[in-house]
Design an enzyme around this catalytic site. Sequence first.
Site, short mmCIF file in Angstrom:
data_model
loop_
_atom_site.label_atom_id
_atom_site.label_comp_id
_atom_site.label_asym_id
_atom_site.label_seq_id
_atom_site.Cartn_x
_atom_site.Cartn_y
_atom_site.Cartn_z
N GLU A 45 12.57 -11.67 7.38
CA GLU A 45 12.42 -10.22 7.78
C GLU A 45 12.29 -10.10 9.12
O GLU A 45 11.60 -10.90 9.85
CB GLU A 45 11.21 -9.40 6.99
CG GLU A 45 11.40 -7.80 7.12
CD GLU A 45 10.30 -7.22 6.65
OE1 GLU A 45 9.19 -7.83 6.08
OE2 GLU A 45 10.41 -6.09 6.40
N GLY A 103 1.47 -10.63 10.93
CA GLY A 103 0.21 -11.03 9.97
C GLY A 103 0.65 -12.00 8.71
O GLY A 103 -0.08 -13.02 8.78
N GLU A 130 5.75 -11.25 2.51
CA GLU A 130 5.69 -10.86 1.34
C GLU A 130 6.85 -11.75 0.50
O GLU A 130 7.04 -11.07 -0.62
CB GLU A 130 5.66 -9.55 0.99
CG GLU A 130 6.94 -8.67 1.19
CD GLU A 130 7.24 -7.74 2.52
OE1 GLU A 130 6.32 -8.55 3.41
OE2 GLU A 130 7.84 -7.07 2.73
N GLU A 182 0.17 -8.05 1.08
CA GLU A 182 1.51 -8.81 0.78
C GLU A 182 1.51 -9.08 -0.81
O GLU A 182 2.54 -8.94 -1.47
CB GLU A 182 1.44 -10.27 1.34
CG GLU A 182 1.05 -10.37 2.93
CD GLU A 182 2.13 -9.52 3.46
OE1 GLU A 182 3.16 -9.20 3.10
OE2 GLU A 182 1.62 -9.01 4.77
N HIS A 238 2.91 -5.86 -2.15
CA HIS A 238 4.40 -5.67 -1.87
C HIS A 238 5.24 -5.96 -3.04
O HIS A 238 6.53 -5.64 -2.99
CB HIS A 238 4.93 -6.58 -0.67
CG HIS A 238 4.75 -5.87 0.58
ND1 HIS A 238 5.42 -4.45 0.70
CD2 HIS A 238 4.42 -6.23 1.74
CE1 HIS A 238 5.19 -4.23 2.28
NE2 HIS A 238 4.72 -5.11 2.93
N GLU A 248 6.35 -0.04 3.73
CA GLU A 248 5.38 -0.44 4.62
C GLU A 248 4.32 0.70 4.37
O GLU A 248 3.06 0.66 4.47
CB GLU A 248 5.77 -0.62 5.94
CG GLU A 248 6.32 -2.07 6.14
CD GLU A 248 5.88 -3.25 5.44
OE1 GLU A 248 4.68 -3.35 5.21
OE2 GLU A 248 6.65 -4.09 5.24
#
Length: 883
Positions: free
Chosen positions: A122, A262, A265, A299, A302, A321
Amino acid sequence: MTSESPIVHYLKDYQAPQFEIRSVLLEFDLHPTKTQVINTMQIQRVSTNEDLVLAGEELELVSVLLNGQEVIEQCVVDAESLTIMTGLSEFELIIKTIISPEKNTALEGLYRTSGNYCTQCEAEGFRKITYFFDRPDVLTLFTTKIVADKADNAVLLSNGNLIESGDIDGNRHYAVWQDPYKKPCYLFALVAGNLECVEDQFITAEKRSVALKIYVEERNLDKCEHAMESLKKSMLWDEARFGLIYDLDIYMIVAVDDFNMGAMENKGLNVFNSKFVLAKPDTATDVDYEGIEAVIGHEYFHNWTGNRVTCRDWFQLTLKEGLTVFRDQEFTADMLSPAVKRIEDVKRLRSNQFPEDAGPMAHPIQPQSYIEMNNFYTVTVYEKGAEVVRLYHTLLGEVGFRKGMDLYFLRHDGQAVTVVDFRNAMADANGVDLSQMHAWYVQAGTPTLKVETLYDALSQTFQIKCHQYLEGAIEDFKPLLIPIKIALISEQGELLELIPDVDSATKIMGEGKEAVLRLTQQTETFTFTSIVAKPIPSLLRGFSAPVHLEYDYSDSELSLLASTDSDSFVRWESFQVLALKALKVNIECYEKGQKLVLSSAMKQAFSGILQDHSADAGLISLTITLPDITYIGEQFEEINVDAVYHAHKWLRTALAEHFEADLLAVYKRLNQSGGAYRYHKDDIASRKLKNACLRYLMLLPQQFVLGKEQYYQQENMTDVLAALETISHSSHADRVSCLEHFYQHWKNDSLVLDKWFTLQAASHHIHAFEHVQELVKHADFTLTNPNRVRSVLGVFGRVNVLGFHRKDGLGYQFLAEQIIQLDKLNPQVAARIVAPFTHWQRYDESRRKKMHSALTLILASSTLSKDVYEIVSKSLGQSALQG
Ligand code: TRP
Ligand code: ZN
């Protein structure tokens, strides 16, 4: 970058994909500098007869087979794409490419970290792995075969289920993974290397067993317990709160040291920055523990909001998000203290998102254009996006919101959708019209909500007049739907019964003592009846909308709200407003060269809070902590850095002097050592209050010993670090030995060493700038590790007011030079470090000029990435195309 002007992508240009990929088989033959990727796609045409254009960057193309025929000669290849001329409607395409993970310092695509392989796709990193339709609305079934050296890669992982594995000759082996769910390529992941794992299991509500595995380097095996607990809590919570159950038999998390953000997912195989996995009481603080729980939750959540239902295009990023941040906020609130969590989120929004929304990079939560998508993973898309999701929750209530979520999954499971699809599900499930909510998605900037009230004793009515506007957008402002949660309070501090008049009743939700005013017009008045005496309005309870609230409270009203309101946000906020008033007065005094003052209103409120033994320690600590320097600066059109810094420090010191005995009493009461560290909200709250007191006390030279003692007690990292931070700000003779002690103790643990760098980069020490110049020459500093870079350069620019904003401009020049170097290695991280420069227009003329020169210096770099180019050029107002 100087040679070509970068391409701008617009939401309005969206076109549905021309081809479908039925399935893809990816075969990786891993090698540090020559990894071979064979990509076999079964493709189906959906459009008329356009050529096939695949995205690909930094790939060495070896061969292209179309239905078994080599066609490489007929292909057009440029730096960003591969075009294949074909009229076929259904065909097999096999593309062979070579990539070099070792040379990949941008950490996007397939790269190496601590000798292992991992991927980050991503937003648009998959195109650095192979040629593909690298867009989220092309979903397909992935099978991944990984072949690698056994000695260096004991573990071979990808998405989904392991369906085959085995040896190839003596020293190589392979594994085949198959993901049963269709997904876009940004959710693809591959990990290989010598990793160890911690295992557990989760039994779902459907009584299925899910294997949980956390992969780390062997030396970190003892730091995974909290992450595993967090994962199990997340799974249980999503079932209970949203009825969402995990859908594979295995869930894997891999912790890596080199990571741009961070965590990620990827389906069934999350890759995490090790900062959000590893924790032991002596290495991680409460903030780290909370961060791990929240990011693991994020995550995991998600999997439904992002993976099962994904985004049509990257302009819809807030769809996954904003919603997932809202979900992780609710999760944290349920695990810890809801009141503390809400206030912390509001603080973060105001200190980070409000400035972004007021600066040259301002964009709506659904941006309308971008040059580099990675630049739009912003606090606006994430945090303001979550606030907008919260608006639906406030408007529809928990039950209505859940109905909307259920309908959203029922309609869109397996699809790539838009923010409008989400809104329609919310509206249709509740039979309401939410179309006005659209303005929140397309209008940038923080709206101001101006409230005026009028009490009429004769008719016993109380009117609340609300007016909304957006700074600078007078002509084309579209009124937003703003839910304003309120209560009315008597002078005795009691909540009043809310009885709206006939007109207002239709625009007000809820009954009893708390109501939500539904503001839909630019100006609207809400009237309450049977009010026997002039009440005090408690406005925007729980921070029910992301706005600037303007209401002219008197100091005594603020004191009353601060000490008695039943809404903890309003209680905290009232004290903050009082403190802001006091700070503004002192900033003005400083500017005029007058004596600074500690007002009696401040003293009274502060003592009331410190004395309040019934209040939650977490709330007390938040309340006695003054607004931070960024938020104070935001109150001014032109920020006088010196005045803000000195007034802030002076007021804190004055409070410390005045309340020395009380602060010491609270500190001593809470500083009971001995017990083992517990991750529990009560323990966290009392550590937080104790350390808030310590921060005040350490402003007094005679109390230095408190910090030093707390440091050498070495109780847990929360207390050690809080103490060392205060020591690092001081100029005490023992400062150097404490920092050296910490370094010797922790130099081999990179996450803890980051803290050592951070403390010095954030220090208010008079020589902090010189220290930071030394830090980047330190043997343990490197521009190739994002965490280390953020610890020094990120913190310096964002937090070190005195160093970064030095009058002589050396702070600016230093950071600009570092950014230019970093950009050559890692554009994504470099672009983030530019952020503090983007607000250059807010400072005094001399600083403005120097910041402008620094930005110009960066822009002149011959190797500038489009990431940094976009931020710098927009900041300078040179890009014709604003988000
Ligand atoms: N989707 C990720 C999340 O919010 C964040 C993410 C986006 C990311 N781009 C990234 C993480 C690049 C690492 C690198 O959880
Ligand atoms: Zn996310």
